[in-house]
Design a protein around this motif. Structure first.
Motif, mmCIF file in Angstrom:
data_model
loop_
_atom_site.group_PDB
_atom_site.id
_atom_site.type_symbol
_atom_site.label_atom_id
_atom_site.label_comp_id
_atom_site.label_asym_id
_atom_site.label_seq_id
_atom_site.Cartn_x
_atom_site.Cartn_y
_atom_site.Cartn_z
ATOM 1 N N THR A 1 0.843 -1.197 0.000
ATOM 2 C CA THR A 1 0.000 0.000 0.000
ATOM 3 C C THR A 1 0.875 1.244 0.000
ATOM 4 O OG1 THR A 1 -1.685 -1.169 1.282
ATOM 5 C CG2 THR A 1 -1.811 1.221 1.255
ATOM 6 N N ASP A 2 0.737 2.071 -1.035
ATOM 7 C CA ASP A 2 1.464 3.331 -1.128
ATOM 8 C C ASP A 2 0.454 4.461 -0.992
ATOM 9 O OD1 ASP A 2 3.050 5.485 -1.632
ATOM 10 O OD2 ASP A 2 3.851 4.773 -3.540
ATOM 11 N N LEU A 3 0.478 5.165 0.121
ATOM 12 C CA LEU A 3 -0.539 6.171 0.414
ATOM 13 C C LEU A 3 -0.185 7.564 -0.093
ATOM 14 C CD1 LEU A 3 -1.518 5.159 4.066
ATOM 15 C CD2 LEU A 3 -2.736 4.661 1.949
ATOM 16 N N LEU A 4 0.920 7.724 -0.795
ATOM 17 C CA LEU A 4 1.280 9.044 -1.291
ATOM 18 C C LEU A 4 0.412 9.435 -2.480
ATOM 19 C CD1 LEU A 4 3.074 11.547 -1.311
ATOM 20 C CD2 LEU A 4 4.743 10.275 -2.679
ATOM 21 N N LEU A 5 0.225 8.514 -3.419
ATOM 22 C CA LEU A 5 -0.483 8.821 -4.654
ATOM 23 C C LEU A 5 -1.971 8.536 -4.583
ATOM 24 C CD1 LEU A 5 2.070 7.494 -7.304
ATOM 25 C CD2 LEU A 5 1.931 9.737 -6.243
ATOM 26 N N GLU A 6 -2.367 7.560 -3.790
ATOM 27 C CA GLU A 6 -3.780 7.214 -3.650
ATOM 28 C C GLU A 6 -4.138 7.144 -2.172
ATOM 29 O OE1 GLU A 6 -5.449 4.399 -6.782
ATOM 30 O OE2 GLU A 6 -3.409 3.637 -6.553
ATOM 31 N N ASN A 7 -5.393 7.493 -1.863
ATOM 32 C CA ASN A 7 -5.845 7.496 -0.465
ATOM 33 C C ASN A 7 -4.912 8.333 0.407
ATOM 34 O OD1 ASN A 7 -8.089 5.367 -0.648
ATOM 35 N ND2 ASN A 7 -6.339 4.230 -1.436
ATOM 36 N N ASN A 8 -4.473 9.452 -0.148
ATOM 37 C CA ASN A 8 -3.424 10.248 0.487
ATOM 38 C C ASN A 8 -3.753 10.625 1.927
ATOM 39 O OD1 ASN A 8 -2.336 13.150 1.147
ATOM 40 N ND2 ASN A 8 -0.924 12.339 -0.366
ATOM 41 N N VAL A 9 -4.970 11.068 2.171
ATOM 42 C CA VAL A 9 -5.339 11.551 3.507
ATOM 43 C C VAL A 9 -5.343 10.424 4.530
ATOM 44 C CG1 VAL A 9 -7.225 12.610 4.828
ATOM 45 C CG2 VAL A 9 -6.548 13.573 2.632
ATOM 46 N N VAL A 10 -5.514 9.177 4.087
ATOM 47 C CA VAL A 10 -5.430 8.041 5.016
ATOM 48 C C VAL A 10 -4.036 7.968 5.643
ATOM 49 C CG1 VAL A 10 -5.650 5.532 5.242
ATOM 50 C CG2 VAL A 10 -7.179 6.767 3.716
ATOM 51 N N GLY A 11 -3.050 8.467 4.923
ATOM 52 C CA GLY A 11 -1.680 8.447 5.447
ATOM 53 C C GLY A 11 -1.463 9.371 6.627
ATOM 54 N N LEU A 12 -2.333 10.373 6.808
ATOM 55 C CA LEU A 12 -2.117 11.348 7.881
ATOM 56 C C LEU A 12 -2.277 10.727 9.271
ATOM 57 C CD1 LEU A 12 -3.780 14.560 6.421
ATOM 58 C CD2 LEU A 12 -1.499 13.624 6.055
ATOM 59 N N PRO A 13 -3.370 10.008 9.565
ATOM 60 C CA PRO A 13 -3.428 9.370 10.889
ATOM 61 C C PRO A 13 -2.350 8.317 11.092
ATOM 62 C CG PRO A 13 -5.295 8.677 9.517
ATOM 63 C CD PRO A 13 -4.630 9.821 8.814
ATOM 64 N N ASN B 1 -5.468 11.181 -12.332
ATOM 65 C CA ASN B 1 -5.394 9.746 -12.626
ATOM 66 C C ASN B 1 -4.120 9.091 -12.117
ATOM 67 O OD1 ASN B 1 -7.858 9.709 -13.845
ATOM 68 N ND2 ASN B 1 -7.114 9.665 -15.925
ATOM 69 N N THR B 2 -3.301 9.853 -11.383
ATOM 70 C CA THR B 2 -2.057 9.309 -10.859
ATOM 71 C C THR B 2 -2.347 8.183 -9.873
ATOM 72 O OG1 THR B 2 -1.017 11.463 -11.054
ATOM 73 C CG2 THR B 2 0.083 9.859 -9.665
ATOM 74 N N ILE B 3 -1.755 7.029 -10.125
ATOM 75 C CA ILE B 3 -1.997 5.858 -9.285
ATOM 76 C C ILE B 3 -0.668 5.239 -8.863
ATOM 77 C CG2 ILE B 3 -4.235 5.350 -10.310
ATOM 78 C CD1 ILE B 3 -2.864 3.228 -12.045
ATOM 79 N N SER B 4 -0.724 4.403 -7.860
ATOM 80 C CA SER B 4 0.469 3.684 -7.406
ATOM 81 C C SER B 4 0.840 2.613 -8.419
ATOM 82 C CB SER B 4 0.202 3.040 -6.046
ATOM 83 O OG SER B 4 -0.199 4.014 -5.108
ATOM 84 N N ASP B 5 2.121 2.361 -8.530
ATOM 85 C CA ASP B 5 2.605 1.410 -9.529
ATOM 86 C C ASP B 5 2.559 -0.022 -9.011
ATOM 87 O OD1 ASP B 5 3.517 2.903 -11.941
ATOM 88 O OD2 ASP B 5 4.733 3.966 -10.467
ATOM 89 N N GLU B 6 2.110 -0.929 -9.869
ATOM 90 C CA GLU B 6 2.264 -2.359 -9.624
ATOM 91 C C GLU B 6 3.713 -2.728 -9.966
ATOM 92 O OE1 GLU B 6 0.628 -3.293 -14.117
ATOM 93 O OE2 GLU B 6 -0.509 -3.977 -12.401
ATOM 94 N N LEU B 7 4.064 -3.976 -9.846
ATOM 95 C CA LEU B 7 5.391 -4.407 -10.284
ATOM 96 C C LEU B 7 5.414 -4.410 -11.806
ATOM 97 C CD1 LEU B 7 6.106 -7.333 -7.791
ATOM 98 C CD2 LEU B 7 6.768 -4.933 -7.608
ATOM 99 N N LEU B 8 6.435 -3.781 -12.373
ATOM 100 C CA LEU B 8 6.490 -3.579 -13.814
ATOM 101 C C LEU B 8 7.523 -4.507 -14.459
ATOM 102 C CD1 LEU B 8 6.582 0.334 -13.739
ATOM 103 C CD2 LEU B 8 4.570 -1.114 -14.053
ATOM 104 N N PHE B 9 7.207 -5.034 -15.629
ATOM 105 C CA PHE B 9 8.175 -5.820 -16.393
ATOM 106 C C PHE B 9 9.293 -4.887 -16.845
ATOM 107 C CE2 PHE B 9 4.171 -8.206 -17.867
ATOM 108 C CZ PHE B 9 4.147 -8.939 -16.692
ATOM 109 N N ALA B 10 10.556 -5.328 -16.681
ATOM 110 C CA ALA B 10 11.670 -4.418 -16.969
ATOM 111 C C ALA B 10 12.874 -5.181 -17.500
ATOM 112 C CB ALA B 10 12.061 -3.660 -15.700
#
Length: 910
Positions: free
Chosen positions: A418-430, A896-905
């Protein structure tokens, strides 16, 4: 001790919360005491001294005694029977003396002028005040708390003190905001909100030539200082020192209370609209149940999308030569009504927007099932339905037991993928506030997220082994008798069977599979079990679909084993995408369930109410859509809103399948990859134009109010579908307004029982947690078979990239250059790689390497320290991404900025 006390304020009896200060008690009672440094939700600071009062308290002998001097109301706690005076000659004189000091370094030609109400912005100043010293050159003119305070104090026009303009250049080099330190009064609100509330400390107090100023805590730019561009500093600034750059000179003619629909938190906002019907500012509401006066970069700087001139304005039908041709609503409704008759049944699918209102999406599913006889209905953001659906099935609860802000009271918090910076940002505050107050944080992720910096334990498990790791924790907890005995034996049915099952998860074997050392598994188990009240947050962003079910079941088991379910605080917090994902599913916009999560076996209940037969076969959702289209099972698709939330591979397959459709209808605000294929395009409304309700991730139902009038020929989803239904001879869609639909929802769905527009607009209303209201239900631990962990193999892209965004990084070699008036940001991110992989590619620490995925390239320096072979990790600077948003041409890119899944690289040594 009583929760409420009574005291006297200027001779009037006032009720106050025990422990509050005089100023907050006055604010709560709607009594005015001037203040400039205090702000609700932050600690008292006592710097400006504008709120000085005279206080008498009851002494041990029962007699009133004055507190010496004139204490600040913001730092003086209220006591039972206290007498407070806020106005008299002594208090007024003290405040005016302090204000004189403030004005020695703040432009005040207009602030103290008796002609301030008569003088216009284009008038020549009769006092010959310099234009830079006039309020008309301040972007916060008429929105300025300092100006309001000066007027309240009735300051004299001439001050005995000398005015010294700081003459500091305006700072305009950071994205989206401007800073004018000539207007700063050093109230320090901005610094404190960044530290106390946001937990970022991106700005701080600086001293320059004996002056106290505000500046960046690190470097010379917010981009490198750790700013998340939430705009909280702007919202609390009492003057024009900090302002949003765009529309900063524009004046609002109306303010509308509404809700942001760009993530599931559902932040309550005040939207300011100017006389040109443009939304010029969004300000988080201090009384917002879910956001407590906070927002994020999307709600502060991303909402300008509603003012775009590039919107789809009229309905269009593709003509015989392949061009989209503007038509009237009457014509397009008739066209669709005729054609839809050819696609009734399973050949039809309707995908709603995850940002649509409950009313819109209730009508969506009703139209699909009642008129088109199809259960192929879903929302575009339902790409991981198991997160909410399975959690609900396991717990029997329709929402989390506790609120977002109850997380702050947890003794231990566990975050899984769970990366709360890009999505559900305010949940990261508590979460951040809890950690700051001493709570423990366990992060399980392959990505080095911003929140992982604060973790007591940061555990990098191998991909898709999260379930096995958690089950290993449970094994340790049971082996060491760290479980919650009372809860297990009083509230759980199958503990004996579960003990036999969990025996399969030998800690040594778990360590081999997950790549996590045995000691770390044991320490994680002990930390979570011993700490006390625990919360588990899970978005499972990096977990593949086939492992989601076992991962959610193991999370559920951990909460039961430790007794962290059915508690006053703590519990499970499933984090789904989509602004109204929760409400959309509640009202039946889901291929698996009818409204109120009724199983298809109970469809007779709905059939009686709708007076019509419904289809029997369970429908196909967004994840199955491409295959169904390719197999010619679905031939007509009505798609509402933005592009579907799918992985890169799934999205490519979805787009490629569209050519096989016989009829594609797209309802959207902007042209996208879907409108290129559409046979019919319909202009959609946005959240600032809608009226309706939304339900956030914690089950809070809130009212969206229209802030903007419709500019062209856009129409609400529920109205479009209702008109089509009427044209197709259905008599079940005769709605006159959105409130009529909400009343039908309330009558149909037990968890919404008793709700009304009046109620949800005036009170914080969460849906009923249980359909059966059985608070003392017993739980059963989940016993399941885990899937074999597949070893990732791909010839072209042999690695998986764990990519995240962070606020600050000392090691990224940041350079901010000026390229023809635009910011050009150069970074050298650290790319973490396993020792065995580094050996294969002859890579050593510090070598320059390039990582390439299907959508990006990253050039950075190697760090040979990642624990897992085949996996590489990199963290990009969030500020650089924000800078790109400011100059980008894609208007939806920020929201539309979302957290990244694991990417093929793939990896190359440079």
């Amino acid at each position: 001790m009583s929760d409420e006390i009574t005291f006297s304020l200027d001779g009037e009896e006032i009720k106050a919360k025990n422990g509050s200060n005089i100023l907050q008690a006055a604010i709560d009672s709607e009594k005015y005491i001037p203040y400039l440094c205090y702000y609700p939700g932050m600690k008292s600071f006592g710097a400006c001294r504008m709120c000085v009062v005279e206080v008498e308290q009851i002494g041990p002998d029962g007699k009133y005694r004055p507190i010496p001097g004139t204490p600040a109301a913001c730092t003086t706690p209220v006591n039972e029977g206290m007498r407070v005076k806020t106005k008299n000659t002594n208090i007024d004189s003290t405040r005016k003396g302090i204000m004189d000091l403030l004005l020695t370094e703040h432009p005040h030609g207009c602030l103290t002028c008796h002609r301030v109400e008569l003088c216009g912005p284009s008038d020549v100043c009769l006092r010959h005040v310099s234009v830079n010293d006039r309020c008309v050159t301040c972007p916060k003119n008429e929105r300025c708390e300092l100006k309001d305070t000066v007027r309240y104090l009735e300051m004299d026009m001439d001050s005995p003190l000398t005015y010294n303009n700081r003459n500091i250049p305006l700072h305009t080099t950071d994205p989206f905001w401007d800073m004018d330190m000539n207007l700063c009064i050093a109230c320090v609100r901005c610094v404190r909100v960044c530290d106390e509330v946001r937990g970022d400390s991106a700005i701080t107090l600086l001293e320059r030539s004996g002056r106290t100023l505000i500046g960046t805590a690190k470097g010379s730019s917010l981009i490198e200082s750790g700013c998340e561009f939430c705009g909280a500093c702007i919202d609390v600034c009492p003057t024009g020192a900090l302002v949003e750059r765009k529309y900063k000179w524009d004046k609002a003619v109306k303010k509308v209370s509404s809700v942001c629909t760009f993530c599931p938190v559902g932040c309550k906002l005040t939207l300011e609209v100017d006389k040109r019907n443009r939304m010029i500012r969004s300000i988080p509401d201090l009384n917002g149940f879910s956001n407590h006066g906070q927002g994020c970069f999307k709600s502060k700087f991303g909402l300008d999308i509603v003012n775009s001139k590039n919107r789809i304005n009229n309905p269009m039908i593709r003509n015989k030569i392949g061009d989209l041709e503007i038509v009237s609503w009457h014509d397009v409704i008739d066209h669709l009504a005729v054609n839809f008759n050819n696609y009734k049944g399973d050949k039809f699918a309707l995908i709603a927007s995850g940002e649509g209102t409950n009313e819109d999406n209730y009508v969506v599913q009703k139209f699909a099932r009642l008129v088109m006889k199809s259960n192929n209905v879903d929302i575009s953001t339902n790409y991981k339905p198991e997160i909410s659906d399975l959690t609900r099935e396991l717990t029997g609860n329709l929402r989390p037991e506790n609120s977002i802000w109850d997380i702050e009271k947890s003794d231990v918090i566990m975050m899984i993928s769970t990366d709360l910076l890009l999505e559900n940002n305010v949940v990261g505050l508590p979460v951040k506030r809890a950690v700051k107050n001493g709570s423990k944080l366990i992060v399980v992720d392959q990505r080095e997220t911003e929140i992982s910096k604060s973790a007591s334990l940061f555990i990098k498990v191998k991909p898709n082994t999260e379930s096995i790791f958690i089950s290993g924790m449970i094994r340790v907890i049971l082996d060491e008798s760290l479980d919650n005995h009372d809860f297990l034996y009083n509230r759980v049915n199958n503990i004996a069977d579960f003990r036999k099952y969990i025996w399969n998860f030998d800690v040594i074997k778990v360590s081999e599979v997950t790549g996590v050392p045995v000691d770390t598994i044991k320490n994680s188990a002990r930390l979570f079990a011993k700490a006390g009240l625990g919360s588990i947050l899970y978005a499972l962003e990096t977990v593949e679909d086939r492992y989601l079910e076992e991962c959610i079941k193991s999370i559920y088991n951990l909460s039961l084993i430790t007794g962290n379910y059915n508690n006053k605080f703590g519990g499970l917090y499933p984090l789904s995408p989509g602004g109204n994902d929760k409400g959309s599913k509640d009202v039946g916009c889901n291929p698996k369930y009818l409204p109120g999560y009724l199983d298809y076996s109970r469809k007779n209940d709905i059939e009686r109410i709708w007076n019509s037969k419904l289809p029997k076969v369970q429908g196909k959702g967004i994840k199955e859509l491409s295959e169904a289209i390719n197999n010619n099972e679905i031939k007509c698709l009505y798609f509402i809103g933005d592009l579907p939330r799918l992985s890169a591979t799934e999205f490519k397959g979805f787009i490629n399948s569209l050519n096989k459709l016989e009829l594609l209808i797209v309802e959207d605000s902007f042209n996208t990859d879907l409108t290129k294929f559409a046979d019919v395009v319909l202009p959609a409304t946005n959240f600032a134009e809608k009226e309706g309700s939304v339900t956030n991730l914690e089950g809070l139902v809130q009212l969206i109010s229209p802030a903007l009038g419709l500019k062209n020929d856009q129409e609400h989803t529920w109205k479009i579908l209702s008109k089509i239904a009427v044209a197709m001879k259905s008599d079940s869609f005769n709605y006159e307004k959105s409130e009529d639909i909400f009343k039908e929802i309330v009558s149909l769905i037990p968890s919404y029982s008793g709700f009304s527009y009046e109620l949800i607009s005036s009170e914080d209303s969460r849906i009923n947690i249980l359909n059966d209201k059985n608070e003392e239900k017993k739980f059963s631990l989940a016993i399941f078979t885990t899937n074999d962990i597949e070893v990732y193999t791909h010839n072209e892209f042999p690695f998986l990239l764990a990519l995240s965004n962070i606020l600050h990084d000392n090691d990224n070699g940041l350079q901010i250059l000026n390229n023809e008036g635009k910011r050009d940001i150069k970074t050298n991110p650290i790319i973490h790689i396993n020792n065995n992989d580094a050996s294969k590619y002859s890579i050593a620490d510090g070598d320059l390497i390039e990582v390439e995925t299907q959508r990006m390239k990253i050039l950075g320096s190697a760090a040979v320290d990642y624990p897992h072979e085949g996996l590489i990790s990199a963290s990009l600077l969030f500020g650089a991404r924000i800078s790109d948003f400011e100059y980008g041409s894609n208007e939806r890119e920020m929201i539309n900025t979302i957290s990244d899944e694991l990417l093929f690289a793939k990896l190359t040594k440079v």
